[in-house]
Design a protein around this motif. Structure first.
Motif, PDB file in Angstrom:
ATOM      1  N   MET A  72       0.686  -1.296  -0.014  1.00  0.00           N
ATOM      2  CA  MET A  72       0.111  -0.195   0.016  1.00  0.00           C
ATOM      3  C   MET A  72       1.003   1.157  -0.038  1.00  0.00           C
ATOM      4  O   MET A  72       1.546   1.268   1.173  1.00  0.00           O
ATOM      5  CB  MET A  72      -1.040  -0.062   1.273  1.00  0.00           C
ATOM      6  CG  MET A  72      -2.009   1.242   1.270  1.00  0.00           C
ATOM      7  SD  MET A  72      -3.327   1.132   0.076  1.00  0.00           S
ATOM      8  CE  MET A  72      -4.435   0.050   1.030  1.00  0.00           C
ATOM      9  N   ASP A  73       0.908   1.770  -1.078  1.00  0.00           N
ATOM     10  CA  ASP A  73       1.992   3.121  -1.253  1.00  0.00           C
ATOM     11  C   ASP A  73       3.446   2.436  -1.116  1.00  0.00           C
ATOM     12  O   ASP A  73       3.836   1.737  -1.806  1.00  0.00           O
ATOM     13  CB  ASP A  73       1.668   4.239  -0.645  1.00  0.00           C
ATOM     14  CG  ASP A  73       0.349   4.884  -0.823  1.00  0.00           C
ATOM     15  OD1 ASP A  73      -0.324   4.376  -1.927  1.00  0.00           O
ATOM     16  OD2 ASP A  73      -0.377   5.655  -0.104  1.00  0.00           O
ATOM     17  N   ASP A  74       3.957   2.796   0.136  1.00  0.00           N
ATOM     18  CA  ASP A  74       5.279   2.596   0.363  1.00  0.00           C
ATOM     19  C   ASP A  74       5.363   1.441   1.546  1.00  0.00           C
ATOM     20  O   ASP A  74       6.474   1.214   2.021  1.00  0.00           O
ATOM     21  CB  ASP A  74       6.119   3.616   0.488  1.00  0.00           C
ATOM     22  CG  ASP A  74       6.376   4.544  -0.614  1.00  0.00           C
ATOM     23  OD1 ASP A  74       6.329   4.406  -1.725  1.00  0.00           O
ATOM     24  OD2 ASP A  74       6.476   5.935  -0.445  1.00  0.00           O
ATOM     25  N   GLU A  75       4.012   1.390   2.004  1.00  0.00           N
ATOM     26  CA  GLU A  75       4.180   0.171   3.257  1.00  0.00           C
ATOM     27  C   GLU A  75       3.738  -1.267   2.586  1.00  0.00           C
ATOM     28  O   GLU A  75       2.965  -1.558   1.627  1.00  0.00           O
ATOM     29  CB  GLU A  75       2.843   0.703   4.053  1.00  0.00           C
ATOM     30  CG  GLU A  75       3.024  -0.166   5.317  1.00  0.00           C
ATOM     31  CD  GLU A  75       1.702   0.185   6.182  1.00  0.00           C
ATOM     32  OE1 GLU A  75       1.399  -0.206   6.922  1.00  0.00           O
ATOM     33  OE2 GLU A  75       1.185   1.408   5.835  1.00  0.00           O
ATOM     34  N   ALA A  76       4.666  -2.090   2.966  1.00  0.00           N
ATOM     35  CA  ALA A  76       4.532  -3.422   2.590  1.00  0.00           C
ATOM     36  C   ALA A  76       3.925  -4.579   3.644  1.00  0.00           C
ATOM     37  O   ALA A  76       4.279  -3.966   4.803  1.00  0.00           O
ATOM     38  CB  ALA A  76       5.705  -3.979   1.873  1.00  0.00           C
ATOM     39  N   GLY A  77       3.395  -5.499   3.377  1.00  0.00           N
ATOM     40  CA  GLY A  77       3.065  -6.624   4.405  1.00  0.00           C
ATOM     41  C   GLY A  77       2.717  -7.926   3.441  1.00  0.00           C
ATOM     42  O   GLY A  77       2.790  -8.065   2.403  1.00  0.00           O
ATOM     43  N   ILE A  78       2.514  -8.904   4.509  1.00  0.00           N
ATOM     44  CA  ILE A  78       1.877 -10.110   4.199  1.00  0.00           C
ATOM     45  C   ILE A  78       0.524 -10.432   4.686  1.00  0.00           C
ATOM     46  O   ILE A  78      -0.024  -9.952   5.610  1.00  0.00           O
ATOM     47  CB  ILE A  78       2.986 -11.229   4.638  1.00  0.00           C
ATOM     48  CG1 ILE A  78       4.534 -11.239   4.151  1.00  0.00           C
ATOM     49  CG2 ILE A  78       2.315 -12.578   4.458  1.00  0.00           C
ATOM     50  CD1 ILE A  78       5.333 -12.006   4.764  1.00  0.00           C
ATOM     51  N   PHE A  79      -0.129 -10.981   3.737  1.00  0.00           N
ATOM     52  CA  PHE A  79      -1.646 -11.513   4.176  1.00  0.00           C
ATOM     53  C   PHE A  79      -1.471 -12.661   5.363  1.00  0.00           C
ATOM     54  O   PHE A  79      -1.223 -13.693   4.745  1.00  0.00           O
ATOM     55  CB  PHE A  79      -2.509 -11.906   2.626  1.00  0.00           C
ATOM     56  CG  PHE A  79      -2.756 -10.801   1.750  1.00  0.00           C
ATOM     57  CD1 PHE A  79      -3.825 -10.191   2.129  1.00  0.00           C
ATOM     58  CD2 PHE A  79      -2.059 -10.608   0.709  1.00  0.00           C
ATOM     59  CE1 PHE A  79      -3.945  -8.898   1.257  1.00  0.00           C
ATOM     60  CE2 PHE A  79      -2.589  -9.612  -0.058  1.00  0.00           C
ATOM     61  CZ  PHE A  79      -3.497  -8.824  -0.027  1.00  0.00           C
ATOM     62  N   PRO A  80      -1.870 -12.382   6.456  1.00  0.00           N
ATOM     63  CA  PRO A  80      -1.740 -13.093   7.236  1.00  0.00           C
ATOM     64  C   PRO A  80      -3.027 -14.567   7.203  1.00  0.00           C
ATOM     65  O   PRO A  80      -4.102 -14.357   6.657  1.00  0.00           O
ATOM     66  CB  PRO A  80      -2.337 -12.664   8.636  1.00  0.00           C
ATOM     67  CG  PRO A  80      -3.025 -11.527   8.287  1.00  0.00           C
ATOM     68  CD  PRO A  80      -2.703 -11.024   6.896  1.00  0.00           C
ATOM     69  N   VAL A  81      -2.372 -15.756   7.752  1.00  0.00           N
ATOM     70  CA  VAL A  81      -3.375 -17.052   7.781  1.00  0.00           C
ATOM     71  C   VAL A  81      -4.432 -16.947   8.559  1.00  0.00           C
ATOM     72  O   VAL A  81      -5.472 -17.338   8.303  1.00  0.00           O
ATOM     73  CB  VAL A  81      -2.295 -18.114   7.902  1.00  0.00           C
ATOM     74  CG1 VAL A  81      -3.149 -19.477   8.039  1.00  0.00           C
ATOM     75  CG2 VAL A  81      -1.313 -18.197   7.091  1.00  0.00           C
ATOM     76  N   GLN A  82      -4.140 -16.324   9.845  1.00  0.00           N
ATOM     77  CA  GLN A  82      -5.343 -16.143  10.800  1.00  0.00           C
ATOM     78  C   GLN A  82      -5.554 -14.644  11.000  1.00  0.00           C
ATOM     79  O   GLN A  82      -4.428 -13.994  10.921  1.00  0.00           O
ATOM     80  CB  GLN A  82      -5.130 -16.954  12.207  1.00  0.00           C
ATOM     81  CG  GLN A  82      -4.051 -16.199  12.898  1.00  0.00           C
ATOM     82  CD  GLN A  82      -2.681 -16.425  12.555  1.00  0.00           C
ATOM     83  OE1 GLN A  82      -2.279 -17.433  11.999  1.00  0.00           O
ATOM     84  NE2 GLN A  82      -1.505 -15.638  12.481  1.00  0.00           N
ATOM     85  N   PRO A  83      -6.526 -14.098  11.283  1.00  0.00           N
ATOM     86  CA  PRO A  83      -6.821 -12.597  11.586  1.00  0.00           C
ATOM     87  C   PRO A  83      -6.130 -12.360  12.999  1.00  0.00           C
ATOM     88  O   PRO A  83      -6.417 -12.896  13.823  1.00  0.00           O
ATOM     89  CB  PRO A  83      -8.420 -12.633  11.716  1.00  0.00           C
ATOM     90  CG  PRO A  83      -8.724 -13.851  12.136  1.00  0.00           C
ATOM     91  CD  PRO A  83      -7.921 -15.049  11.465  1.00  0.00           C
ATOM     92  N   ASN A  84      -5.294 -11.349  12.561  1.00  0.00           N
ATOM     93  CA  ASN A  84      -4.462 -10.780  13.852  1.00  0.00           C
ATOM     94  C   ASN A  84      -5.077  -9.480  14.308  1.00  0.00           C
ATOM     95  O   ASN A  84      -5.446  -8.708  13.509  1.00  0.00           O
ATOM     96  CB  ASN A  84      -3.151 -11.028  13.656  1.00  0.00           C
ATOM     97  CG  ASN A  84      -2.434 -12.022  13.187  1.00  0.00           C
ATOM     98  OD1 ASN A  84      -2.921 -13.172  13.943  1.00  0.00           O
ATOM     99  ND2 ASN A  84      -1.422 -12.233  12.292  1.00  0.00           N
ATOM    100  N   GLY A  85      -5.051  -9.163  15.581  1.00  0.00           N
ATOM    101  CA  GLY A  85      -5.255  -7.769  16.149  1.00  0.00           C
ATOM    102  C   GLY A  85      -4.310  -6.784  15.744  1.00  0.00           C
ATOM    103  O   GLY A  85      -3.503  -6.795  14.895  1.00  0.00           O
TER     104      GLY A  85
END
Length: 825
Positions: free
Chosen positions: A170-183
């Motif tokens: 997202m723009d310059d922010e990256a991440g990984i789609f988590p397997v379980q929903p995290n807070g």
């Protein structure tokens, strides 16, 4: 100066540009590797409508629409469509007008939804751009009220099952789609939701996945939020959302979406074959599904798996069947292969899973898991053990309180102005804490699923002599031990278990129950051990107050409610099942058989004249004739001659077994003549698809309906073997076992065959697991033409188990195939 270009560059400049996304003749946008539909489907509750993206043959995003919650659930408000979608081919646009609320669902209907006091209309437009891109824009008829700013937004849902572990930016922010929903959970407009994974102007989904990459860019409207909808609903998806700004009307939301496509992509051929196998004398026809533009046929190889590896047992050309849904179909007939053994099919480098040919192919590991596992696990009011495992503890011992009156409850339960009994609302009803099976992916008991299971099991005993003992069922201790025989026929014990519930209610109330269900949605959606759904503390049966007026149930009670109804059609269905059960229990449980038949005849006497439904009247009469040989019932059936013939498509299967008991030869001949035309229509239906059975899903996958169709065709074939084709009911079985549309060719019967549905919508779905012998609803149709069966435990419309037919119809067909194979058929 003259410039001479290199030959390679000249070739590149002469290559035509990649195709653009354009409207096709089916009314949606399409190009190789990409389809975009716009409100083409009818089921927003099941993530099937709105703006939908199909990338390289896989639905990756859906439900693009305005919603009133950041993360909606099953009972969240959904809009209604206003008129048909507008298709503008000149400007390559599709637009749909919508509005809130949908009056047909507002506090009424099968799953009533509570809409807020908000009325507004809007228009969603999708326009194809160059290449793979399209624009989504939303126009409101008028600005939203101030109190709804920050609550209404455009949601676009990304299917999670194929994103776990993949990345986003997202723009310059990256991440990984988590397997379980995290807070962390955060409070948002009165509900707890998971904090956004990211916010920004442009989202890139799965940049590393060539067949799944997608970019979403905001042009107008609120900033993009990437959310995990599973944080407050287990069945949620990942959601891209933008809020509607204050004062906005035209172009309140505008996005550019660009799904990536692989140039020149084609759907790879799929080999569809029974995952279990075929009897030696059975027709064996594999179906090959290809890209619609791919109408060539290459040789198919049948491989025999031997001690030294594989050898080619047959090499031949498949036959063209033609176009169906969005694909081109071929068929490969290898019916003349009768040598027992293990086989595979190979086509264009694709190889099927292994399957067997042999006359014992249905003798073990076929229908047995349904009787050994699924039926015991579904048993209510019991503790169910399997060696070290407890499937669930004793449950629902507090059944049940009489339901409120004038109440539209969840999941199709509605009460009128009276309880139709001597019990007052909230008063405990005795006799309901024994027997029965949990209905499906939930824990309620529906009378139609109870009697449907009883009838089908009775037919298996009667038709095939089913006598199988793998389970201890102790009704006194209310305990089940899977894989510990007790010397009694499991099928008869299961029939008894169903009757304990049906007749228990009938004794207490003098009528059938409609169903037994928990009072609240919070209880209803509970997953886990069934014994935790209620506190299992029985309310005092004497609820009279000093003045003699029955007391209401205490407000804190979590006891299930029992609903009643006036429904002669359903009563006649129960009549048929009770009569069948009475026949098969007559020798071993004569008292229960007698009570069952007496209840059937009493129900019949008051229901028959209160309906003009010919099919269910014929069903009840036929089963009573077989149970009693009563001349009065025979005369009633003969008197229905004209109605039976007029409705022969739905009556032939039910009455055929009773015809040998009828002395009126003219009546029998008239029915015989009508069946000729009925079977002509059945063959036309079967031949309309490459699978030899009709495939016309509505909401749920068509598997259950095709199984029911197959069972009925079995009975027609039995009564009229010279007229009715046995291969049609075997085709229905093959459909369940893997010969069905789409790239997912798993057997719908969990744990049956070389590849089966091992993630299913049972009561254990949150564990991403399965119950052996459960049968899922199967391949659904994403309108207008995409067959889909995702590996996802929260699609009731694709992977739900169900009682009353889903598993037991499959079991019946497998037993029928086994009986035929043993006869050398």
């Amino acid at each position: 100066m003259r410039v001479v270009l290199p030959l390679a560059l000249l070739f590149l400049t002469a290559t035509p540009a990649a195709e653009d996304l354009r409207l096709n003749d089916k009314g949606y946008f399409s190009k190789p590797g990409l389809d975009v539909t716009v409100f083409a489907d009818i089921y927003p509750d099941g993530h099937q409508t709105g703006v939908t993206v199909i990338q390289h043959g896989v639905r990756t995003a859906a439900s693009g629409d305005l919603r009133l919650e950041a993360s909606p659930g099953q009972w969240s408000p959904v809009p209604k469509g206003v008129g048909e979608a507008e298709i503008d081919r000149d400007h390559q646009r599709i637009a749909q007008t919508l509005a809130y609320p949908d009056e047909s669902k507002n506090r009424k209907g099968f799953n009533p939804i509570e809409y807020p006091a908000l009325e507004f209309g809007y228009r969603v437009e999708v326009e194809a751009l160059e290449g793979d891109s399209f624009r989504i824009s939303v126009d409101l008829e008028e600005p939203l009220p101030d109190e709804w700013i920050g609550k209404v937004g455009f949601n676009f849902e990304l299917f999670p099952g194929e994103l776990f572990g993949k990345s986003y930016r997202m723009d310059d922010e990256a991440g990984i789609f988590p397997v379980q929903p995290n807070g962390p959970p955060v409070e948002r407009n009165g509900e707890w939701v998971t904090a956004p994974l990211a916010r920004g102007e442009s989202l890139l989904v799965a940049p590393e996945a060539e067949l799944q990459r997608m970019r979403i860019r905001r042009v107008r409207g609120g900033e993009l939020e990437l959310r995990d909808g599973r944080g407050n609903h287990n069945n949620g998806w990942f959601i891209v959302r933008a809020q509607v700004p204050a004062g906005a009307t035209d172009n309140a939301i505008e996005w550019i979406v660009e799904p990536h496509t692989e140039e020149g992509w084609q759907y790879q051929p799929v080999i569809q074959v029974s995952q279990l196998g075929y009897a030696t004398g059975q027709e064996k026809v594999a179906v090959i599904e290809q890209d619609s533009r791919d109408t060539d046929a290459d040789p198919v190889e049948l491989l025999r798996l031997g001690k030294d590896g594989t050898e080619v047992a047959r090499r031949g050309e498949p036959q063209h069947w033609g176009e169906f849904l969005r694909y081109h179909y071929l068929q490969f007939d290898f019916s003349d292969i009768r040598e027992p053994g293990m086989y595979q099919l190979r086509y264009r480098g694709q190889t099927s899973r292994p399957f067997r040919i042999g006359d014992d192919v249905f003798a073990r590991h076929a229908w047995q898991p349904t009787l050994e596992y699924y039926l015991p696990v579904q048993m209510c009011h019991m503790r169910v053990n399997e060696k070290y495992r407890v499937w669930h503890d004793k449950c629902h011992h507090d059944d049940a309180l009489m339901s409120p009156v004038n109440h539209n409850h969840i999941d199709g339960y509605v009460s009128g102005p009276s309880t139709l009994t001597d019990f007052e609302p909230g008063q405990p009803v005795p006799g309901l804490n024994r027997g029965g099976w949990h209905d499906a992916g939930d824990y309620d008991l529906r009378v139609e699923s109870q009697i449907g299971t009883v009838w089908r099991l009775s037919m298996m005993v009667e038709e095939f002599g089913l006598d199988y003992d793998a389970t201890t069922i102790d009704q006194e201790k209310q305990q089940v031990e899977i894989h510990r025989p007790d010397g009694r026929n499991d099928a008869l014990q299961q029939i008894e278990h169903g009757l304990l519930s049906i007749l228990g209610g009938y004794r207490s109330m003098g009528r059938l129950y409609r169903g037994i269900i928990v009072p609240s949605i919070r209880q209803y959606v509970m997953l886990g051990d069934a014994s935790a759904q209620t506190d299992n503390r029985v309310q005092a049966r004497d609820t009279a107050t000093p003045d003699g007026v029955p007391a209401e149930a205490p407000p804190e009670s979590d006891d299930r409610w029992v609903f009643t109804e006036e429904n002669p059609e359903r009563e006649l269905q129960v009549v048929a099942g009770l009569a069948a059960a009475a026949r098969v229990l007559r020798d071993q449980r004569p008292e229960l058989a007698g009570e069952s038949l007496a209840a059937a005849e009493e129900l019949f006497s008051r229901a028959f004249d209160n309906t003009d439904d010919t099919a269910v009247r014929a069903f009840a009469l036929a089963e009573l004739i077989l149970a009693t040989d009563d001349r009065g019932y025979k005369k009633q059936l003969v008197a229905m001659r004209n109605a039976l013939i007029e409705d022969i498509d739905d009556t032939a299967w039910a009455i055929g077994r009773a015809l040998p008991r009828i002395d009126d030869r003219a009546f029998v001949q008239a029915i015989d003549d009508a069946v000729v035309g009925q079977q002509r229509r059945v063959r036309q239906q079967a031949q309309a698809t490459p699978y030899g059975v009709p495939y016309e899903p509505h909401i749920w996958g068509a598997g259950w309906g095709i199984q029911d169709f197959g069972v009925k065709q079995y009975f027609v074939h039995k009564s009229w073997p010279q007229i009715a084709d046995r291969e049609i009911y075997l085709n229905a079985l093959n459909f369940v076992l893997g010969v069905h549309p789409g790239k997912n060719t798993k057997s719908f019967a969990s744990g049956v065959g070389s590849d089966s549905a091992l993630v299913a919508y049972g009561v254990n779905r949150a564990d991403w697991s399965y119950i052996p012998g459960g049968v899922i609803s199967g391949t659904a149709l994403i309108r207008p033409d995409l067959p889909e069966l995702k590996t996802w435990p929260f699609f009731w419309q694709q992977t739900e188990y169900v009682m009353g037919g889903g598993a037991t119809n499959y079991m019946f067909l497998a037993l029928a195939a086994d009986a035929l194979a043993r006869k050398g058929g």
